[in-house]
Design an enzyme around this catalytic site. Structure first.
Site, mmCIF file in Angstrom:
data_model
loop_
_atom_site.group_PDB
_atom_site.id
_atom_site.type_symbol
_atom_site.label_atom_id
_atom_site.label_comp_id
_atom_site.label_asym_id
_atom_site.label_seq_id
_atom_site.Cartn_x
_atom_site.Cartn_y
_atom_site.Cartn_z
ATOM 1 C CG ASN A 255 -0.337 -0.209 2.576
ATOM 2 O OD1 ASN A 255 0.598 -0.579 2.717
ATOM 3 N ND2 ASN A 255 -1.095 0.214 3.422
ATOM 4 C CD GLU B 199 7.764 -0.213 11.411
ATOM 5 O OE1 GLU B 199 7.041 0.459 10.802
ATOM 6 O OE2 GLU B 199 8.736 -1.059 10.992
ATOM 7 C CD GLU C 25 4.171 -1.277 13.115
ATOM 8 O OE1 GLU C 25 3.082 -0.613 13.108
ATOM 9 O OE2 GLU C 25 5.039 -0.736 14.070
ATOM 10 C CB CYS D 66 -2.351 0.113 8.394
ATOM 11 S SG CYS D 66 -1.273 1.541 8.521
HETATM 12 P P1 NAD Z 1 0.032 -9.445 3.328
HETATM 13 O O1 NAD Z 1 0.280 -9.958 4.703
HETATM 14 O O2 NAD Z 1 -0.916 -10.086 2.417
HETATM 15 O O3 NAD Z 1 1.515 -9.488 2.751
HETATM 16 C C1 NAD Z 1 2.496 -8.553 3.319
HETATM 17 C C2 NAD Z 1 3.826 -9.182 2.799
HETATM 18 O O4 NAD Z 1 4.128 -10.447 3.331
HETATM 19 C C3 NAD Z 1 4.056 -9.414 1.273
HETATM 20 O O5 NAD Z 1 5.431 -8.944 1.031
HETATM 21 C C4 NAD Z 1 3.803 -10.911 1.153
HETATM 22 O O6 NAD Z 1 4.504 -11.402 0.159
HETATM 23 C C5 NAD Z 1 4.434 -11.572 2.638
HETATM 24 N N1 NAD Z 1 4.031 -12.718 2.916
HETATM 25 C C6 NAD Z 1 2.838 -13.146 2.723
HETATM 26 N N2 NAD Z 1 2.604 -14.513 3.112
HETATM 27 C C7 NAD Z 1 3.845 -14.618 3.818
HETATM 28 C C8 NAD Z 1 4.458 -15.800 4.559
HETATM 29 N N3 NAD Z 1 3.551 -17.006 4.907
HETATM 30 N N4 NAD Z 1 5.855 -15.712 4.968
HETATM 31 C C9 NAD Z 1 6.333 -14.632 4.814
HETATM 32 N N5 NAD Z 1 5.866 -13.656 4.181
HETATM 33 C C10 NAD Z 1 4.708 -13.483 3.658
HETATM 34 O O7 NAD Z 1 -0.278 -7.815 3.481
HETATM 35 P P2 NAD Z 1 -0.568 -6.911 2.236
HETATM 36 O O8 NAD Z 1 -2.123 -7.154 1.706
HETATM 37 O O9 NAD Z 1 0.634 -6.829 1.333
HETATM 38 O O10 NAD Z 1 -0.933 -5.612 2.927
HETATM 39 C C11 NAD Z 1 -2.042 -5.047 3.689
HETATM 40 C C12 NAD Z 1 -2.153 -5.379 5.005
HETATM 41 O O11 NAD Z 1 -1.157 -4.569 5.650
HETATM 42 C C13 NAD Z 1 -3.346 -4.673 5.812
HETATM 43 O O12 NAD Z 1 -3.839 -5.595 6.663
HETATM 44 C C14 NAD Z 1 -2.708 -3.381 6.455
HETATM 45 O O13 NAD Z 1 -3.484 -3.054 7.683
HETATM 46 C C15 NAD Z 1 -1.298 -3.979 6.812
HETATM 47 N N6 NAD Z 1 -0.515 -2.589 6.913
HETATM 48 C C16 NAD Z 1 -0.316 -2.445 8.276
HETATM 49 C C17 NAD Z 1 0.502 -1.099 8.330
HETATM 50 C C18 NAD Z 1 0.999 -0.700 9.631
HETATM 51 O O14 NAD Z 1 1.776 0.242 9.869
HETATM 52 N N7 NAD Z 1 0.395 -1.362 10.766
HETATM 53 C C19 NAD Z 1 0.824 -0.557 7.291
HETATM 54 C C20 NAD Z 1 0.472 -0.885 6.089
HETATM 55 C C21 NAD Z 1 -0.308 -1.970 5.868
#
Ligand code: NAD
Length: 484
Positions: A157, A465, A255, A289
């Site tokens: 995102n 962070e 996060e 998020c």
């Molecule tokens: P996601 O969990 O699908 O993927 C995030 C990352 O994890 C990607 O690089 C993906 O390839 C990797 N990944 C997926 N499965 C994995 C596994 N089993 N082992 C290791 N790595 C793996 O999330 P997304 O769809 O990319 O992002 C959206 C989510 O991120 C939302 O829930 C959002 O709230 C959260 N987010 C949180 C913050 C924060 O600061 N708290 C900021 C931005 C996004």
């Protein structure tokens, strides 16, 4: 130069650009559904090679003074500024963001790395601190030491920006890093490798491996050669990263998701409240998020505030990022489009009262466009009230008393952010103290300056962070106690 010139399809490790040896994957422009580019996934062996390079580079990098590391970091941000227009173009093409938001992402990354370069300078005088106590014959002092080689797993995102929140403090602390961008938006984050190369960072200090979560991400999170994995993404993936880290008691930073409330009290400035509520759920098409998707309105002002919200909804201009005056683009991927429109389907099944929107955006034959949507009187049990949607959808509930508002706001498994809109400063302070969230906004937009903290209560994550807390997340504290 064009956006194509900053599309780097390779991995960067040990100072070399290396094509992935795995499957060829397409990266899609969400406004056109056409490929922005392709890349080959890095294999588990290539992740291992990148982590070995980070381990080999660690002794020399961590032995540098903070100011020497800061110099490298500032050269990296100069390289990013030199390629600003291309990176902005690519961010627009790959994420569907309006130009202003893409610029904010890239310049926000630069600002964050520069902030942590200043922290690296300051570390030179803070590394060793005497501890005051009175035990005859004893004296102690603490040393701050870099954690070691660390890995980052990133979401789609805010490419580059979220990486900068990890990369800035890690490099400042003296850690070496392996970055795994999201497979949905790999290219601007891969540019960190180019910035490292252009800044002359020693080989192995900054490495980038591209691929899916199942292969590249899992190989990174399970690898015993990292001292910490810092992850931003969904709570579901965060849990599996936490389990993988348990194998060798690796440090983690998580996060995760959010379902942030915005509480509007009857003494609020209603124009301000309407603006803050929609900004919070429209920025990046709601794929934030900290999106303010749960709107809690004091009952007496619900009518007039809802009218103002509808005015703001009607002012949204959906469009491709190159459309003049567009204010909201498509969702970033087909998967996200399916998820968000799936919530609109659930809303129909649950017979929610839809005030405006509620469907796919009919004006677009291609692209992942959805209508900004507002639901009223959403029951607490509704999936739309409970679950993170990550799209331009806001749900309204009302409250009568301040106490009820706080109970409603905290009634979620998440705790990332919360907003308060009131003209009463004492109320704002009282309510902020009782909200279970890592960042509270009072009468302001949901901005995240690098000097502040970012991170969640409850299932929104572990650790903080940004700011000094972000730097502390990559430092080990060692106490040395000696005879006086
Ligand atoms: P996601 O969990 O699908 O993927 C995030 C990352 O994890 C990607 O690089 C993906 O390839 C990797 N990944 C997926 N499965 C994995 C596994 N089993 N082992 C290791 N790595 C793996 O999330 P997304 O769809 O990319 O992002 C959206 C989510 O991120 C939302 O829930 C959002 O709230 C959260 N987010 C949180 C913050 C924060 O600061 N708290 C900021 C931005 C996004």
């Amino acid at each position: 130069m064009s956006a194509n010139d900053v599309i780097i399809e390779k991995n960067y490790y040990n100072g070399q650009w290396v094509p992935g040896s795995g499957a060829r994957l397409a990266v899609i422009n969400p406004a056109t559904e056409q490929p922005v580019g392709h890349f080959h996934e890095a294999s588990a062996e290539q992740v291992d090679a990148a982590i070995c390079a980070a381990n080999a580079a660690f002794p020399a990098w961590s032995a540098l003074s903070g100011s020497a590391r800061a110099n490298y970091m500032r050269k990296m941000t100069a390289a990013i500024r030199d390629h600003l227009d291309d990176l902005v173009q690519l961010q627009m093409a790959n994420c569907g963001k309006p130009r202003s938001e893409a610029v904010a992402d890239i310049l926000g990354s630069v600002e964050c790395i520069d902030y942590f370069a200043d922290q690296a300078d300051a570390l030179d005088t803070q590394r060793q601190t005497p501890i005051e106590y009175d035990i005859p014959g004893y004296r102690s002092s603490t040393r701050l030491e870099p954690m070691g080689p660390v890995g980052f797993i990133l979401p789609w995102n805010f490419p580059m920006k979220i990486c900068s929140w990890k990369l800035g403090p890690a490099l400042a602390a003296g850690c070496t890093v392996v970055i795994k961008p999201s497979e949905v938006t790999p290219f601007t984050d891969t540019f960190w490798g180019k910035a490292a190369e252009l800044a002359g960072l020693p080989a192995g200090v900054l490495n980038v491996v591209n691929g899916t979560g199942a292969i590249t991400g899992a190989a990174l999170s399970e690898h015993p050669g990292l001292r910490k994995v810092s992850f931003t993404g969904s709570t579901r993936t965060g849990k599996s990263i936490m389990k993988a880290a348990a194998e060798d008691v690796k440090n983690i930073g998580l996060e995760l998701g959010g379902k942030s409330p915005i509480l509007v009290f009857e003494d609020a400035d209603l124009d301000l409240a309407a603006r803050l509520a929609v900004e919070g759920v429209f920025y990046n098409a709601g794929q934030c998020c900290n999106a303010t998707g749960r709107l809690l309105i004091q009952e007496s002002i619900k009518g007039p505030l809802t009218e103002k919200l509808v005015e703001q909804y009607n002012a949204v201009v959906l469009g491709t990022p190159d459309t003049p005056d567009m204010t909201m683009g498509p969702l970033a991927s087909k998967a996200q489009y399916d998820k968000v429109t799936g919530f609109q389907d659930i809303a129909r099944e649950e017979r929610l009262h839809c005030v405006i929107g509620g469907g796919r955006a009919a004006a677009f034959n291609t692209g992942f466009f959805v209508e900004p949507t507002l639901y009223d009187d959403v029951p607490r049990s509704s999936r739309l009230w409970q679950e993170e949607i990550f799209g331009p959808i806001m749900c309204i509930r009302t409250f009568v008393s301040e106490d009820e508002a706080i109970i409603e706001a905290n009634d979620t498994e998440y705790g990332l952010a919360a907003s308060i809109v009131t003209e009463d400063d004492e109320r704002a302070e009282r309510v902020a103290a009782q909200l279970e969230a890592g960042h509270i906004y009072n009468n302001v937009s949901v901005a995240i300056p690098p000097q502040t903290s970012w991170g969640g209560f409850k299932q929104s994550g572990i650790g903080r962070e940004l700011g000094p807390w972000g730097l502390a997340g990559f430092l080990e504290v060692k106490t040395v106690t000696s005879r006086d």
